[in-house]
Design an enzyme around this catalytic site. Structure first.
Site, PDB file in Angstrom:
ATOM      1  N   HIS A 114       0.993  -1.409   0.113  1.00  0.00           N
ATOM      2  CA  HIS A 114      -0.153  -0.127   0.014  1.00  0.00           C
ATOM      3  C   HIS A 114       0.888   1.434   0.238  1.00  0.00           C
ATOM      4  O   HIS A 114       0.890   1.617  -1.189  1.00  0.00           O
ATOM      5  CB  HIS A 114      -1.519  -0.197   0.556  1.00  0.00           C
ATOM      6  CG  HIS A 114      -2.360  -1.021   1.706  1.00  0.00           C
ATOM      7  ND1 HIS A 114      -2.559  -2.003   0.346  1.00  0.00           N
ATOM      8  CD2 HIS A 114      -2.261  -2.177   1.824  1.00  0.00           C
ATOM      9  CE1 HIS A 114      -3.198  -3.005  -0.246  1.00  0.00           C
ATOM     10  NE2 HIS A 114      -3.138  -2.972   1.119  1.00  0.00           N
ATOM     11  N   ASP A 136      -4.566  -7.793  -3.929  1.00  0.00           N
ATOM     12  CA  ASP A 136      -5.487  -7.847  -2.448  1.00  0.00           C
ATOM     13  C   ASP A 136      -6.580  -8.577  -2.481  1.00  0.00           C
ATOM     14  O   ASP A 136      -6.524  -9.342  -2.285  1.00  0.00           O
ATOM     15  CB  ASP A 136      -5.211  -6.470  -2.333  1.00  0.00           C
ATOM     16  CG  ASP A 136      -5.309  -6.224  -0.639  1.00  0.00           C
ATOM     17  OD1 ASP A 136      -5.186  -7.192   0.214  1.00  0.00           O
ATOM     18  OD2 ASP A 136      -5.538  -4.880  -0.124  1.00  0.00           O
TER      19      ASP A 136
HETATM   20 ZN   LIG Z   1      -3.692  -6.602   2.763  1.00  0.00          ZN
END
Ligand SMILES: [Zn+2]
Length: 447
Positions: free
Chosen positions: A259, A310
């Site tokens: 991220h 993800d």
């Molecule tokens: Zn994750």
């Protein structure tokens, strides 16, 4: 055994595709390549379309696929979504997880993904859930990096509770013992993950980082996905999550910050100095209203960007790759921060490197023979001039345009059909419905 593949067009790096490339595959490796072969040799297998290296999904939680369509609406936050996700996890057994992950990895193969990084934290006190993932990758024909995730606390200084308690390890020593039991295999790499600075203390993070260093293994961590994580970390430790992880010895060339959304300039400097990776997951980050990470600054600072699907709201690495550029355009009002060949590298070579496979992710002699062919016959790709195929594939192709996938020299997808999971949609349907009616927490639609 050698096999010659004739690629009508192929991406060998850079902005210009090559026409007529013969890739000679010997076992699981590319032995040699010849360009400018405009007519397919009679002995060669034809790959009409545009062939690129296998793509790497550098951040996957396979079981999140069961939430698709069920959590994307209303006004919930990352934190309410997280509760729903734990409800799905509670329904899993190793058998159900193997079936589900086989179908999910097969969906990934159909999308041109040949290497998967599974950020695996559903341990259930043993390695059975991890075994299920390893078997699933084998059945689906993809290469796996199992990022065995250390997940010890429910928040900074807080115990795990409910479903979290079932899936974490009792202590960092328990994690070390369990993670050490699994050896690498030819198509399996065992890496480590620190779930986040919320779930692992600085001292525990040091132990995990040392374990990864001893093995030369990749190490991933969720980093600064949410502002609340940064605030809690600053309050507890007086440092940002990246700084805490760097001080623990985690931030090296083998490190991937997943991220990396809300970073300071100092954080970007730490990651860049280490030549670490940052894994952006833009379709998930959009879905969860996380924010837009500083991709251009990271890239300029020497951080290698890669991508992951993800939560699997969609599984399409073309979409993830172009979102690095397109989301940043919206945030900055400027175009052109990343050239398309860099975005394609994020989906291929940078991803395989972040997962510990430096010998995959490029069409080069000596590399693992992973070839992904994008059809040029779809309504999306038709009419794109050959010289513009690199930006064309990055900005217009979808997972549905992948017509052929070869992993380690083995055809896994032929003419859009998975070779060992004949009905991927059916397998997804069956494995998700087998989880039963797991309760999704009501997400507030008005507040
Ligand atoms: Zn994750």
């Amino acid at each position: 055994m050698t096999t010659d593949y004739w690629c009508e067009w192929a991406w060998l790096g850079g902005m210009v595709p090559m026409e007529g490339v013969v890739v000679r595959v010997d076992g699981d490796r590319i032995r040699s390549m010849e360009t400018g072969v405009l007519a397919p040799p009679s002995r060669a297998r034809r790959l009409p379309g545009f062939t690129i290296p296998g793509m790497a999904n550098a951040h996957s939680h396979a079981f999140h696929r069961a939430l698709r369509g069920r959590t994307h609406f209303g006004r919930g936050t990352f934190w309410t979504w997280r509760q729903s996700m734990y409800e799905a996890a509670a329904a899993l057994t190793p058998e159900l997880y193997c079936d589900l992950a086989t179908a999910v990895y097969a969906e990934m193969a159909l999308a041109g993904i040949t290497t998967v990084g599974e950020f695996h934290y559903l341990h259930d006190g043993a390695n059975e859930m991890g075994d299920a993932l390893v078997e699933a990758a084998r059945r689906a024909g993809v290469r796996l990096t199992l990022l065995d995730t250390c997940y010890l606390h429910g928040g900074i200084g807080a115990d795990r509770s409910g479903v979290q308690a079932r899936f974490g390890d009792a202590s960092v020593d328990a994690w070390l013992n369990r993670a050490s039991m699994r050896p690498d295999e030819p198509n399996l790499r065992v890496g480590a993950a620190i779930h986040s600075v919320r779930a692992v203390s600085p001292l525990e993070a040091t132990r995990v980082a040392n374990w990864a260093a001893d093995r030369g293994a990749p190490l991933h961590a969720h980093v600064s996905e949410q502002r609340a994580e940064n605030e809690a970390c600053l309050e507890a430790f007086g440092r940002t999550p990246t700084q805490v992880l760097a001080d623990a010895g985690a931030v090296t060339k083998r490190f991937t910050a997943v991220h990396a959304t809300h970073l300071t300039d100092g954080d970007i400097g730490l990651l860049g100095d280490a030549e670490a990776h940052a894994c952006f997951c833009p379709t998930t980050e959009r879905d969860l209203a996380d924010g837009i990470g500083p991709a251009r600054a990271l890239d300029a600072g020497g951080v290698r960007l890669c991508v992951g699907s993800d939560s699997h709201a969609v599984i399409d690495l073309f979409e993830e790759a172009r979102a690095i550029e397109l989301d940043e355009r919206l945030a900055t009002g400027q175009r052109g921060g990343h050239d398309p060949s860099m975005l394609l590298r994020a989906a291929t070579r940078h991803g395989t490197a972040s997962l510990g496979w430096p010998d995959a992710g490029a069409l080069d002699p000596g590399q693992r023979a992973d070839l992904v062919t994008v059809s040029l016959d779809s309504v999306r790709m038709a009419g794109i001039p050959p010289e513009d195929l690199v930006p064309g594939v990055v900005f217009a192709a979808t997972a549905a345009d992948v017509s052929g996938v070869i992993v380690d020299g083995r055809p896994v997808v032929v003419k859009g059909k998975h070779q060992t999971v004949p009905d991927v949609a059916g397998a997804l349907r069956a494995s998700i419905s087998a989880l039963g009616d797991f309760d999704l927490l009501p997400i507030p639609s008005e507040q």
